[in-house]
Structures are given as structure tokens and as C-alpha cells.
Design an enzyme around this catalytic site. Sequence first.
Site, short mmCIF file in Angstrom:
data_model
loop_
_atom_site.label_atom_id
_atom_site.label_comp_id
_atom_site.label_asym_id
_atom_site.label_seq_id
_atom_site.Cartn_x
_atom_site.Cartn_y
_atom_site.Cartn_z
CE LYS A 94 -4.17 -1.98 1.76
NZ LYS A 94 -5.21 -2.06 3.09
CE LYS A 146 -13.98 -2.06 1.89
NZ LYS A 146 -12.97 -2.84 2.37
CE LYS A 202 -6.78 -6.97 -0.45
NZ LYS A 202 -7.17 -7.07 1.22
#
Length: 266
Positions: free
Chosen positions: A51, A135, A132
Amino acid sequence: MTAALLACGINPEKSTLFQQSQVPEHTQLSWILTCMVRLPRLQHLHQWKAKTARQKHDGTVGLLTYPVLQAADILLYKSTHVPVGEDQVQHMELVQDLARGFNKKYGEFFPEPKSILTSMKKVKSLRDPSAKMSKSDPDKLATVRITDSPEEIVQKFRKAVTDFTSEVTYDPASRPGVSNLVAIHSAVSGLPVEEVVRQGAGIDTARYKLLVADAVIEKFAPIKSELEKLKLDKDHVEKVLQAGSAKAKELAYPVCQEVKKLVGLL
């Protein structure tokens, strides 16, 4: 989110469904656990690295310490088993380390929770099968949502990344895109991967994408129907959350108080 969980089949009579923010013991225990973990331990977690790389190394302290809050969510209720996706296994190892460290310093108190993995350990992105499905993915075609219309679901699967081989096979290492479709098809249909591949025999990947889309639409249909009903009954959803928060508080408070006594805060 609450309505979606209820629509998916979570039974509030058997499960405690609540808003974490309504139970302050979560953040209180998180702070205590944060004082027990070293900075490099958190910086080496895969999700932090991934991230912050996407954010050009501009990650926040909240993001860095989020796995410790997750650990507090679990240990506060002395959980023994936790259903997780494959991407959360490393975070569960942190939870186990924190439980062991606390027990070693203050005496046996927390169980060391074990991970429960389903056969569908990780749902991969439709646009990047090496990542992955998330959302928060900026590519709207990468993620299928329960609230998507049938037309949106079909479009997303049409655009799903595969390869230049038209045959339907399951080989995650060499054919991750098609294998992701097979895994999704298996998960929503409840059929073994082998049976799904057999059903796909003689179908090219373009047609198979539509087959998978139809299976997902069929699986989501009753959930979406229930979700629409729940959206019209906000009072029921609020009552579920209020009852859940009260029950969670009842469980969390004595555990947190005992932790505070053990570490010398009370």
C-alpha cells in the site's frame, strides 16, 4: 455494510453484529498492544509495503498500526478461531505473536487464535489476477460488488484479463486469469474446480466469461433482493446494531479491565 451482511445470511440471533466505534475497548486494547510491538515488525508486513508503494511511500501511522487494531478486535473477545482470506494470514501471525508476548510477560491470558481458510482463499482482481480483488481498487472493472446490476457484472467479466489460449483450464501459475474465473465459478456454484473445468470443456474463454457472470448473477440475486428490503427497514438495521453493540460491550469491558490491571493501568 450492516444490511449487506444481514442479506448475506448473518443471523443476529447467532452472531454479534456491531459497529466497532461503539465499543471503545477496541482502541484501548489496541493502544496497549501497540506498545508491545516494534516498528520494524509492522514495516515488514506485506500489505504495508504494497500500500505504501502505491501511495509513493506516503503511508500514515494509522495504516501502519491497523494490523494491531485488528489484533485487538480478535484478542478482546479471546477468540480461538478466525475466518480470514489468504492475504490476512500474515496479520494473524502478528496476532499470535502479540498473544504469546502478552502471555509471556503478564501470565496466560489470551488464547493464540488459529486462522480458518476456506477453499477460496483469495479472490483475485478481474483486471490483475496477480492482485486480490479489492473494493478500493481504482479500476472499477476489477471488482464485482453485490450491488452491481446484472449488466455491470456481465461487463466486468467480459473485460476480465485472461490470455491468448481459448481453452478453459485451471493452472494458477501459468494461467492466472482463467484460473481466477474458474475459482470464482467454483465458489459461487459450490462445485469442485474439477467439475467446473469439465463443464467448461469445449467452451472458449469469451463464452466462459459469460457463463461465470451468469453464475455470479444467480448467486447474488437473492442477496440483492434481501438487501433492498433491508434498505427500506432502517429501524430494524439500527436495532440490530444497538443490540450487538450492547452485547459486545458486555463481553469486551471485563476483558479490557483485566488487561489494564495486568499491565498496571488500574
